[in-house]
Structure formats: C-alpha cells, structure tokens
Scaffold this motif. Structure first.
Motif, PDB file in Angstrom:
ATOM      1  N   LYS A  97      45.792  34.238  74.894  1.00  0.00           N
ATOM      2  CA  LYS A  97      46.057  33.313  73.786  1.00  0.00           C
ATOM      3  C   LYS A  97      45.435  31.948  74.051  1.00  0.00           C
ATOM      4  O   LYS A  97      44.834  31.341  73.157  1.00  0.00           O
ATOM      5  N   VAL A  98      45.583  31.469  75.269  1.00  0.00           N
ATOM      6  CA  VAL A  98      45.017  30.161  75.630  1.00  0.00           C
ATOM      7  C   VAL A  98      43.498  30.200  75.539  1.00  0.00           C
ATOM      8  O   VAL A  98      42.868  29.273  75.010  1.00  0.00           O
ATOM      9  N   GLN A  99      42.901  31.273  76.032  1.00  0.00           N
ATOM     10  CA  GLN A  99      41.444  31.383  75.983  1.00  0.00           C
ATOM     11  C   GLN A  99      40.933  31.518  74.549  1.00  0.00           C
ATOM     12  O   GLN A  99      39.874  30.985  74.210  1.00  0.00           O
ATOM     13  N   GLU A 100      41.688  32.190  73.716  1.00  0.00           N
ATOM     14  CA  GLU A 100      41.312  32.294  72.305  1.00  0.00           C
ATOM     15  C   GLU A 100      41.379  30.918  71.638  1.00  0.00           C
ATOM     16  O   GLU A 100      40.516  30.564  70.821  1.00  0.00           O
ATOM     17  N   PHE A 101      42.387  30.142  72.002  1.00  0.00           N
ATOM     18  CA  PHE A 101      42.518  28.781  71.473  1.00  0.00           C
ATOM     19  C   PHE A 101      41.324  27.926  71.902  1.00  0.00           C
ATOM     20  O   PHE A 101      40.760  27.172  71.100  1.00  0.00           O
ATOM     21  N   HIS A 102      40.915  28.072  73.160  1.00  0.00           N
ATOM     22  CA  HIS A 102      39.743  27.341  73.653  1.00  0.00           C
ATOM     23  C   HIS A 102      38.494  27.752  72.876  1.00  0.00           C
ATOM     24  O   HIS A 102      37.667  26.901  72.521  1.00  0.00           O
ATOM     25  N   HIS A 103      38.368  29.044  72.622  1.00  0.00           N
ATOM     26  CA  HIS A 103      37.208  29.546  71.877  1.00  0.00           C
ATOM     27  C   HIS A 103      37.174  28.947  70.468  1.00  0.00           C
ATOM     28  O   HIS A 103      36.117  28.491  69.999  1.00  0.00           O
ATOM     29  N   GLN A 104      38.325  28.924  69.816  1.00  0.00           N
ATOM     30  CA  GLN A 104      38.399  28.361  68.469  1.00  0.00           C
ATOM     31  C   GLN A 104      38.045  26.877  68.468  1.00  0.00           C
ATOM     32  O   GLN A 104      37.350  26.394  67.568  1.00  0.00           O
ATOM     33  N   GLN A 105      38.504  26.161  69.475  1.00  0.00           N
ATOM     34  CA  GLN A 105      38.206  24.728  69.569  1.00  0.00           C
ATOM     35  C   GLN A 105      36.716  24.483  69.806  1.00  0.00           C
ATOM     36  O   GLN A 105      36.138  23.537  69.261  1.00  0.00           O
ATOM     37  N   ARG A 106      36.091  25.346  70.613  1.00  0.00           N
ATOM     38  CA  ARG A 106      34.644  25.214  70.834  1.00  0.00           C
ATOM     39  C   ARG A 106      33.875  25.455  69.543  1.00  0.00           C
ATOM     40  O   ARG A 106      32.888  24.756  69.255  1.00  0.00           O
ATOM     41  N   MET A 107      34.322  26.423  68.763  1.00  0.00           N
ATOM     42  CA  MET A 107      33.664  26.715  67.484  1.00  0.00           C
ATOM     43  C   MET A 107      33.787  25.527  66.532  1.00  0.00           C
ATOM     44  O   MET A 107      32.829  25.165  65.836  1.00  0.00           O
ATOM     45  N   ILE A 108      34.963  24.918  66.510  1.00  0.00           N
ATOM     46  CA  ILE A 108      35.180  23.744  65.653  1.00  0.00           C
ATOM     47  C   ILE A 108      34.260  22.601  66.071  1.00  0.00           C
ATOM     48  O   ILE A 108      33.641  21.933  65.228  1.00  0.00           O
ATOM     49  N   GLN A 109      34.149  22.378  67.378  1.00  0.00           N
ATOM     50  CA  GLN A 109      33.292  21.307  67.884  1.00  0.00           C
ATOM     51  C   GLN A 109      31.827  21.557  67.545  1.00  0.00           C
ATOM     52  O   GLN A 109      31.082  20.627  67.217  1.00  0.00           O
ATOM     53  N   ARG A 125      30.692  23.256  64.963  1.00  0.00           N
ATOM     54  CA  ARG A 125      30.514  23.007  63.528  1.00  0.00           C
ATOM     55  C   ARG A 125      30.414  21.510  63.255  1.00  0.00           C
ATOM     56  O   ARG A 125      29.587  21.065  62.453  1.00  0.00           O
ATOM     57  N   LYS A 126      31.266  20.745  63.934  1.00  0.00           N
ATOM     58  CA  LYS A 126      31.231  19.289  63.761  1.00  0.00           C
ATOM     59  C   LYS A 126      29.893  18.716  64.207  1.00  0.00           C
ATOM     60  O   LYS A 126      29.345  17.812  63.568  1.00  0.00           O
ATOM     61  N   SER A 127      29.364  19.250  65.305  1.00  0.00           N
ATOM     62  CA  SER A 127      28.078  18.772  65.818  1.00  0.00           C
ATOM     63  C   SER A 127      26.957  19.041  64.824  1.00  0.00           C
ATOM     64  O   SER A 127      26.075  18.205  64.608  1.00  0.00           O
ATOM     65  N   ILE A 128      27.002  20.213  64.199  1.00  0.00           N
ATOM     66  CA  ILE A 128      25.983  20.569  63.203  1.00  0.00           C
ATOM     67  C   ILE A 128      26.077  19.650  61.992  1.00  0.00           C
ATOM     68  O   ILE A 128      25.071  19.153  61.476  1.00  0.00           O
TER      69      ILE A 128
END
Length: 334
Positions: free
Chosen positions: A313-325, A327-330
C-alpha cells in the motif's frame, strides 16, 4: 539566562561551547529552578544544532538530552518530550537538505548515546509514518535512519535486539520500524535481513520485480550488497551454510539472495554477490523440503502478511505521488 542565550549567538566556538557547558551544569545542579527556562531555551538549542562546528553541535545535544531526559520526569512526560524534540528536528531536516546530509548522522548517533536509542527510533518511526505530504523526505529520512542502524557502533544493542524477534518486545519494535521503513523498499529489505526474517525477504524480492526500478533503487541495492559483506551481516552469511534440521532460514535466505542477484544489472555488486553465493552448498536446492514452521519469523508473533500488505500500500502510494509529480512537471513546461 537571557545573557547566556545571547552568547550562544557569539562568533567564537569556544564561547558557545563554554556557554552550553554552563547551561548543562545549571540543569544538572538546579534542575527544578532551571526547568522554567526549558521552553525558551528549546528553540535556541535547536538552532545550535545547525552550527558549523561539531563541538558546538555535540555540546548542544548534551544540553538537550539533559532537558529531555530529566530524572524527575515520568515516562509519559519523557515520551512527550522525545516526540516534541524529534518533530522539531525532523522539521529542520526537511527544511534544510544540507543540514540532514552534513549533520544528520552525527546528531542521530549522538542522540542514541545520550538518550534511549530504542525510544529514539520508535518515535522517529511513528512520526514519519504519519507523513502523507512530503513522502520523498520520508523516504530520505528512512534511508538515513537505516544506514545509521546498520553501520553505527552506537546502535549495536539495538541491532542485537532486532535480531531476536521471537522476543515480544523486539517483535513490536520490528513492526514499528517496518511500517515506517516501508517508505523505502531496500531499507525494508535491510531491516528484514537484520531481523532474520528470510522467508519474508524472499517474498519482498518477488514484489520488487513489479516496482519501478530507478537509479536510486539500484544504488540502494548496490549498497545493500556491500553491507552483506560487512561484519554486521556475518550471522547472515553463516546461516547460508546451516544444515540444522534442513534449516528453513538457510533455504529462504539463499532464495532471497539469488532473487536480489537477478534484480541487479551485471555490475561489481552483481559479481560480489554471485561470488558469495557460489560458496553456498546447494543442499537447499529447489526440491529440498523444508519445515517453514521452524523459521525464525514463524516462531514470532508478527503478522507478516499484514506487514506485506502495508508495504504494498505504501509503495502504491509512492507510485501515485510520482505520477502526480510527473504530470505537474509536464504541465509546467507547457
């Protein structure tokens, strides 16, 4: 006291050290009278920890430890003080990356000497577990704490405690750290290797195959392989050749290490681990039947399935946060 506080901002290292020694003397000799100044001194002493001189930092820690570890305080009060101090310290670390890099290890190691190392680590873990916004810092902090745990001589007793998870107190400590360490996959793996939870390690390695493999991840794996060759993991290496009762721990450990080998690119770390595993007798081979109930982790009270679920669960949360970051960078580039 106001005069002493002012002198803590003096440019001379000797002056600041002398002032801190005097404050420490006052707290040890007339603690009740000095306790009223604790609140006002606390932020000043925290600021001292950022000093460029290690001597000033170390003496500042001595004073802080004396305030926190007051003999007149009950356990509940001490835990509150530990938490208050460590929350403030973590805030400093998160605000100044260079502070964590340059002084973090020194400060944490000395705190573990001056105060209760187990309580320090438990409290750090509990605070970091509550972090939901700056999870990148949480990962960085876990890596820092893990490196200190595995390498610092000051943490020798804590390491030994974690090696005996059949003991209830050690098991609860392991669970507390694990839930926090889940922010960093390789640190979680290191903790489990230290605690001799080899069956769980082999399960983690399988999950690693589905995680995003970054340069940071590979670097951490590389460091772990180097640590496996260190004296700290001597018992681990000896487990590999244990044949007692068709030792399930030897079986699961070898399985896990071969799994780590498969995750590594063919670097120096790969060759190092490969050479080590070539020294292992193959009696544990694929067709060997082992009684998993004899493994260390199955003789403990820990629910490893629940921990594995938490890790995912924690690793999935990290993955989701990386995806959000990302998208923000793009979006920022558009």
């Amino acid at each position: 006291m106001e005069v002493l506080r002012q002198y803590l901002g003096h440019s001379s290292v000797h002056t600041k050290v002398a002032v801190l020694k005097w404050i420490h003397h006052l707290f040890t000799e007339i603690h009740e009278e000095m306790s009223i100044h604790s609140v006002s001194l606390f932020p000043v002493l925290l600021g001292v920890l950022s000093d460029s001189s290690d001597d000033v930092v170390l003496q500042g820690l001595v004073v802080l430890a004396e305030i926190i570890n007051s003999t007149s305080a009950d356990d509940g009060y001490k835990q509150t003080q530990y938490r208050k101090f460590l929350v403030s310290l973590l805030n400093l670390f998160s605000e100044e990356k260079s502070f964590l890099e340059n002084k973090g290890s020194l400060i944490i190691r000395q705190l573990c000497v001056l105060l209760n190392a187990e309580l320090i680590y438990r409290t750090f873990a509990e605070i970091i577990c509550e972090e939901t916004t700056n999870i990148k810092f949480a990962s960085t902090m876990v890596r820092t704490l893990n490196t200190i745990l595995l390498t610092a001589s000051e943490l020798f007793d804590l390491r030994n405690s974690l090696k005996d998870i059949r003991n209830k107190k050690s098991a609860t400590l392991f669970e507390c750290l694990y839930k926090c360490w889940a922010h960093c996959p390789v640190s979680t793996l290191s903790l489990c290797l230290l605690a001799q939870c080899y069956q769980h390690v082999s399960a983690l390695v399988v999950i690693f195959g589905n995680l995003e493999v970054t340069v940071e991840f590979l670097t951490e794996i590389d460091k772990l392989v180097q640590l496996i060759e260190s004296p700290i993991f001597a018992s681990l290496r000896l487990t590999l050749i244990s044949q007692e009762k068709k030792c399930p721990d030897a079986h699961y450990l070898a399985q896990a290490l071969f799994g780590i080998l498969m995750l590594l690119p063919q670097t120096d770390a790969f060759l190092l681990l490969k050479n080590r595993l070539q020294c292992v007798p193959m009696y544990w081979g694929h067709n060997t039947e082992v009684d998993s109930s004899l493994s260390v982790e199955n003789q403990s009270s820990i629910d490893f399935n629940a921990l594995l679920e938490h890790f995912q669960k924690v690793q999935e949360f990290h993955h989701q946060q990386r995806m959000i970051q990302r998208r923000k960078s793009i979006l920022l580039w558009e």
